[in-house]
Design a protein around this motif. Structure first.
Motif, short mmCIF file in Angstrom:
data_model
loop_
_atom_site.label_atom_id
_atom_site.label_comp_id
_atom_site.label_asym_id
_atom_site.label_seq_id
_atom_site.Cartn_x
_atom_site.Cartn_y
_atom_site.Cartn_z
N UNK A 98 40.95 37.96 36.40
CA UNK A 98 41.92 37.62 37.44
C UNK A 98 41.53 36.31 38.12
N UNK A 99 42.48 35.61 38.61
CA UNK A 99 42.26 34.36 39.32
C UNK A 99 41.38 34.61 40.54
N UNK A 100 40.35 33.81 40.72
CA UNK A 100 39.41 33.99 41.83
C UNK A 100 40.05 33.69 43.18
N UNK A 101 41.22 33.10 43.20
CA UNK A 101 41.93 32.87 44.45
C UNK A 101 42.73 34.09 44.89
N UNK A 102 43.06 34.95 43.98
CA UNK A 102 43.89 36.13 44.26
C UNK A 102 43.06 37.41 44.39
N UNK A 103 42.00 37.53 43.63
CA UNK A 103 41.20 38.76 43.57
C UNK A 103 40.75 39.28 44.94
N UNK A 104 40.31 38.43 45.88
CA UNK A 104 39.87 38.96 47.17
C UNK A 104 40.97 39.66 47.97
N UNK A 105 42.22 39.23 47.79
CA UNK A 105 43.31 39.88 48.51
C UNK A 105 43.51 41.31 48.01
N UNK A 106 43.51 41.50 46.71
CA UNK A 106 43.65 42.84 46.15
C UNK A 106 42.45 43.70 46.52
N UNK A 107 41.27 43.14 46.46
CA UNK A 107 40.06 43.89 46.81
C UNK A 107 40.08 44.35 48.26
N UNK A 108 40.60 43.51 49.14
CA UNK A 108 40.67 43.86 50.57
C UNK A 108 41.61 45.02 50.82
N UNK A 109 42.70 45.09 50.11
CA UNK A 109 43.66 46.19 50.29
C UNK A 109 43.05 47.54 49.95
N UNK A 110 42.21 47.56 48.96
CA UNK A 110 41.60 48.81 48.50
C UNK A 110 40.70 49.42 49.58
N UNK A 111 40.07 48.60 50.39
CA UNK A 111 39.07 49.07 51.35
C UNK A 111 39.63 49.44 52.72
#
Length: 131
Positions: A98-111
């Motif tokens: 996944x694009x490193x610019x997008x991955x943190x947003x998805x990861x944040x939603x999970x937590x």
């Protein structure tokens, strides 16, 4: 239907949006302006946004007074959060491409759900004699 009992959760979501924006802005700043690797950018942005989150949740979400004790306990709310988001960012970028610019947003939603439950336990002081 009494919506007032949901106000702290709604305020938490507002703080979450602001905090996620702050985190993401800092992440991109560290990644693209300071040219740090994505994991260092993630951790740095995470720590700074966590400090902001403490004050926003104290004053706005739960309407409690900040204290040194709560300030030092608050990072405990992020132990699960940082574990989930860091692991997710790594897996999404390195393993799933996944694009490193997008991955943190998805990861944040999970937590998010974990952080709400733990932050409420730390920041909301129960009156004496209640359980």
């Amino acid at each position: 239907m009494n919506l007032q009992k949901y106000y702290p959760l709604m305020r938490f979501c507002i703080v979450g949006v602001v905090n996620t924006g702050t985190y993401y802005g800092l992440y991109l700043l560290f990644l693209h302006v300071f040219h740090l690797i994505y994991l260092v950018s993630h951790i740095s942005a995470f720590v700074l946004s966590m400090i902001g989150s403490y004050f926003m949740n104290t004053y706005f979400t739960y309407k409690t007074k900040p204290s040194l004790k709560k300030f030092f306990q608050f990072p405990l709310t992020y132990v699960v959060n940082v574990t989930v988001t860091t692991s997710s960012v790594y897996l999404l970028v390195d393993k799933l491409g996944m694009d490193e610019n997008i991955a943190p947003l998805l990861a944040s939603l999970i937590a998010i759900p974990f952080t709400y439950v733990v932050s409420k336990k730390i920041l909301v002081t129960k009156p004496s004699g209640s359980s």
